[in-house]
Design a protein around this motif. Structure first.
Motif, PDB file in Angstrom:
ATOM      1  N   ASN A 180      16.950   6.230  11.305  1.00  0.00           N
ATOM      2  CA  ASN A 180      15.977   6.147  10.207  1.00  0.00           C
ATOM      3  C   ASN A 180      14.630   6.641  10.701  1.00  0.00           C
ATOM      4  O   ASN A 180      14.084   6.127  11.679  1.00  0.00           O
ATOM      5  CB  ASN A 180      15.859   4.714   9.706  1.00  0.00           C
ATOM      6  CG  ASN A 180      17.217   4.104   9.350  1.00  0.00           C
ATOM      7  OD1 ASN A 180      17.415   2.922   9.518  1.00  0.00           O
ATOM      8  ND2 ASN A 180      18.166   4.905   8.895  1.00  0.00           N
ATOM      9  N   ILE A 181      14.089   7.662  10.020  1.00  0.00           N
ATOM     10  CA  ILE A 181      12.885   8.362  10.476  1.00  0.00           C
ATOM     11  C   ILE A 181      11.836   8.358   9.380  1.00  0.00           C
ATOM     12  O   ILE A 181      12.149   8.501   8.195  1.00  0.00           O
ATOM     13  CB  ILE A 181      13.209   9.816  10.856  1.00  0.00           C
ATOM     14  CG1 ILE A 181      14.348   9.857  11.874  1.00  0.00           C
ATOM     15  CG2 ILE A 181      12.005  10.549  11.390  1.00  0.00           C
ATOM     16  CD1 ILE A 181      15.500  10.706  11.431  1.00  0.00           C
TER      17      ILE A 181
ATOM     18  N   ASP B 110       0.830  -1.197   0.000  1.00  0.00           N
ATOM     19  CA  ASP B 110       0.000   0.000   0.000  1.00  0.00           C
ATOM     20  C   ASP B 110       0.866   1.249   0.000  1.00  0.00           C
ATOM     21  O   ASP B 110       1.867   1.309   0.711  1.00  0.00           O
ATOM     22  CB  ASP B 110      -0.908   0.016   1.232  1.00  0.00           C
ATOM     23  CG  ASP B 110      -2.229  -0.698   0.960  1.00  0.00           C
ATOM     24  OD1 ASP B 110      -2.364  -1.229  -0.146  1.00  0.00           O
ATOM     25  OD2 ASP B 110      -3.079  -0.729   1.860  1.00  0.00           O
ATOM     26  N   MET B 111       0.476   2.251  -0.765  1.00  0.00           N
ATOM     27  CA  MET B 111       1.233   3.505  -0.834  1.00  0.00           C
ATOM     28  C   MET B 111       0.583   4.529   0.082  1.00  0.00           C
ATOM     29  O   MET B 111      -0.526   5.001  -0.185  1.00  0.00           O
ATOM     30  CB  MET B 111       1.260   4.040  -2.276  1.00  0.00           C
ATOM     31  CG  MET B 111       2.170   5.233  -2.460  1.00  0.00           C
ATOM     32  SD  MET B 111       3.887   4.779  -2.185  1.00  0.00           S
ATOM     33  CE  MET B 111       4.667   6.398  -2.228  1.00  0.00           C
ATOM     34  N   PRO B 112       1.218   4.889   1.196  1.00  0.00           N
ATOM     35  CA  PRO B 112       0.615   5.851   2.123  1.00  0.00           C
ATOM     36  C   PRO B 112       0.704   7.274   1.583  1.00  0.00           C
ATOM     37  O   PRO B 112       1.524   7.579   0.700  1.00  0.00           O
ATOM     38  CB  PRO B 112       1.458   5.689   3.385  1.00  0.00           C
ATOM     39  CG  PRO B 112       2.790   5.285   2.872  1.00  0.00           C
ATOM     40  CD  PRO B 112       2.537   4.438   1.665  1.00  0.00           C
ATOM     41  N   LYS B 113      -0.101   8.143   2.153  1.00  0.00           N
ATOM     42  CA  LYS B 113      -0.068   9.544   1.769  1.00  0.00           C
ATOM     43  C   LYS B 113       0.719  10.361   2.803  1.00  0.00           C
ATOM     44  O   LYS B 113       0.691  10.070   3.994  1.00  0.00           O
ATOM     45  CB  LYS B 113      -1.493  10.096   1.665  1.00  0.00           C
ATOM     46  CG  LYS B 113      -2.338   9.460   0.572  1.00  0.00           C
ATOM     47  CD  LYS B 113      -3.735  10.073   0.552  1.00  0.00           C
ATOM     48  CE  LYS B 113      -4.589   9.439  -0.543  1.00  0.00           C
ATOM     49  NZ  LYS B 113      -5.969  10.019  -0.566  1.00  0.00           N
ATOM     50  N   ASP B 114       1.407  11.378   2.321  1.00  0.00           N
ATOM     51  CA  ASP B 114       2.040  12.378   3.186  1.00  0.00           C
ATOM     52  C   ASP B 114       3.029  11.772   4.175  1.00  0.00           C
ATOM     53  O   ASP B 114       3.065  12.130   5.349  1.00  0.00           O
ATOM     54  CB  ASP B 114       0.979  13.180   3.944  1.00  0.00           C
ATOM     55  CG  ASP B 114       0.011  13.876   3.011  1.00  0.00           C
ATOM     56  OD1 ASP B 114       0.464  14.365   1.962  1.00  0.00           O
ATOM     57  OD2 ASP B 114      -1.187  13.916   3.327  1.00  0.00           O
ATOM     58  N   LYS B 115       3.841  10.833   3.711  1.00  0.00           N
ATOM     59  CA  LYS B 115       4.918  10.280   4.527  1.00  0.00           C
ATOM     60  C   LYS B 115       6.231  10.389   3.764  1.00  0.00           C
ATOM     61  O   LYS B 115       6.268  10.229   2.546  1.00  0.00           O
ATOM     62  CB  LYS B 115       4.644   8.824   4.909  1.00  0.00           C
ATOM     63  CG  LYS B 115       3.417   8.637   5.794  1.00  0.00           C
ATOM     64  CD  LYS B 115       3.211   7.174   6.150  1.00  0.00           C
ATOM     65  CE  LYS B 115       1.912   6.943   6.911  1.00  0.00           C
ATOM     66  NZ  LYS B 115       1.978   7.468   8.287  1.00  0.00           N
ATOM     67  N   LYS B 116       7.289  10.671   4.486  1.00  0.00           N
ATOM     68  CA  LYS B 116       8.586  10.860   3.858  1.00  0.00           C
ATOM     69  C   LYS B 116       9.669  10.215   4.705  1.00  0.00           C
ATOM     70  O   LYS B 116       9.693  10.362   5.931  1.00  0.00           O
ATOM     71  CB  LYS B 116       8.880  12.353   3.708  1.00  0.00           C
ATOM     72  CG  LYS B 116      10.160  12.678   2.949  1.00  0.00           C
ATOM     73  CD  LYS B 116      10.419  14.176   2.932  1.00  0.00           C
ATOM     74  CE  LYS B 116       9.300  14.898   2.194  1.00  0.00           C
ATOM     75  NZ  LYS B 116       9.583  16.361   2.104  1.00  0.00           N
ATOM     76  N   THR B 117      10.576   9.480   4.054  1.00  0.00           N
ATOM     77  CA  THR B 117      11.659   8.793   4.753  1.00  0.00           C
ATOM     78  C   THR B 117      12.898   9.676   4.833  1.00  0.00           C
ATOM     79  O   THR B 117      13.284  10.308   3.852  1.00  0.00           O
ATOM     80  CB  THR B 117      12.023   7.491   4.032  1.00  0.00           C
ATOM     81  OG1 THR B 117      10.870   6.639   4.007  1.00  0.00           O
ATOM     82  CG2 THR B 117      13.161   6.773   4.731  1.00  0.00           C
TER      83      THR B 117
END
Length: 401
Positions: free
Chosen positions: A175-176, A26-33
């Motif tokens: 890792n965040i 699943d591709m989440p919205k509004d998340k960044k690694t």
């Protein structure tokens, strides 16, 4: 019946695939690694590996004696998902002298303050291969933490070298996942303490009283036994958890130290996901063990404190021998296959040497060198717990590798 069983197994297989695979594709919205290390300490987009024209220009830093470094200092809302670290000097003294602290949402006091070795899953200033759900060390040379650590506005992790020796090579990455959090999010906390000699007859506090709402995750502990008590068993003490107003007596109580960490009738070395004993050396009198309450959550809504009795056991004759030598021991129970005697409830008091008492296993209060790292979540970014002990107390009388 066979058709029904096959249908159930098929359902469970599909459910397992759905539950485990859903999060992966699943591709989440509004998340960044973000990955933060010395190669990109800001974690900013397109700013990694710039030094030395991109050819491994800043993999590690030196840390002088008395010097501190911020491993991360990040604005925004997110969750630390993984911390990895290693350094060249992993002596017992250095593992206790290096202090790791974590600050959430611009708090002035740390939510985490612990010796770095103890924080990463094993006490006593030791490193060796082990694996648990929260911490791991594949070959005894690194530090891995997989505890989710959320924050809403800001996160900072600081390392301080409180030894008198330089640390020539410090490698790390954090890792965040940058993401928004709900109002009821809990902050990660950790508390470390040590009693170089426990108070006789008094339980050791794994976690002193904390007020607020949260979840106790668990603890890893280190024990260095009193050599005067020879190789007698140290681990009869029961873990107690005082929750939401408990005063004289706890709501949750175990049955013994090795029972708490999932084994029984003694303690050898093992490492499991939620419980383990990486160190168990009866001859040297050193034990390091952990228990993480992940499948069995411990929630609190007003307050919590956690302690463990300092109690051992041996045959009646051996305990009497200690008493005759003037050692500080106190028998509390005596039992054999036929009877269980609660010595502290006998009136008038009966001494262990009384011929009316049968032979048998005798549990007794004792004194040992005990340390613990407690892990918990709390609905506040800071806690009311005391500061970490000075480096001299942390490093005194550590067992050698």
């Amino acid at each position: 019946m066979k058709i029904m069983l096959s249908s159930i197994l098929l359902f469970l297989t599909i459910a397992q695939y759905t539950c485990s695979g859903q999060e992966l594709f699943d591709m989440p919205k509004d998340k960044k690694t973000k990955w933060i290390s010395f190669e990109n300490q800001s974690g900013d987009k397109g700013k990694g590996g710039i030094e030395n024209k991109g050819a491994k220009g800043h993999a590690f830093n030196a840390l002088k004696a008395g010097e501190s470094v911020d491993l991360m200092d990040l604005e925004g809302s997110g969750t630390i998902r993984r911390i990895w670290m290693t350094f060249n000097d992993r002596s017992p003294e250095m593992l206790r002298a290096i202090k790791i602290e974590m600050f959430w949402d611009n708090s002035e006091t740390p939510a985490v303050s612990a010796p770095i070795g103890d924080f990463f899953g094993i006490g006593l200033g030791q490193r060796l291969p082990f694996q648990s759900k929260l911490f791991s060390d594949p070959e005894g040379r690194s530090f891995n933490c997989a505890i989710p650590m959320p924050f809403k506005k800001h996160a900072k992790i600081t390392i301080t070298n409180e030894s008198d020796q330089p640390l020539n090579q410090l490698f790390y990455d954090v890792n965040i996942l940058m993401e928004a959090h709900d109002e009821d999010m809990l902050y990660f906390h950790s508390y470390w303490s040590r009693a170089n000699k426990t108070k006789f007859g008094k339980d050791f506090e794994i976690l002193p009283k904390v007020t607020g709402k949260g979840r106790f995750i668990g603890t890893n502990m280190g024990v260095k036994t009193d050599p005067e008590l020879e190789t007698t068993w140290y681990g009869e003490g029961e873990v107690k958890m005082y929750i939401d107003g408990d005063s004289d007596y706890p709501t949750l109580v175990g049955t013994g130290t090795e029972d708490y960490i999932g084994t029984a009738y003694g303690q050898q070395t093992y490492s499991h996901m939620y419980q383990g004993s990486p160190i168990a050396n009866t001859e040297k009198g050193i034990f390091a063990f952990y228990r993480y309450h992940i499948p069995d959550p411990v929630y609190f809504y007003d307050d919590i404190s956690v302690s463990i009795q300092i109690m051992g056991g041996a045959g009646k004759e051996k305990v009497q021998e200690f008493i005759d030598k003037g050692l500080n021991v106190k028998p509390v129970t005596l039992h054999n296959d036929l009877t269980f005697i609660k010595l502290l409830e006998l009136e008038p008091e009966v001494k262990l040497s009384d011929p009316s008492l049968p032979n048998g296993w005798t549990n007794f209060y004792r004194e040992d060198d005990v340390s613990a790292t407690a892990y918990f979540y709390l609905d506040q970014p800071q806690n009311e717990l005391s500061e970490i002990a000075p480096v001299e107390e942390r490093t005194a009388d550590l067992p050698k590798k």
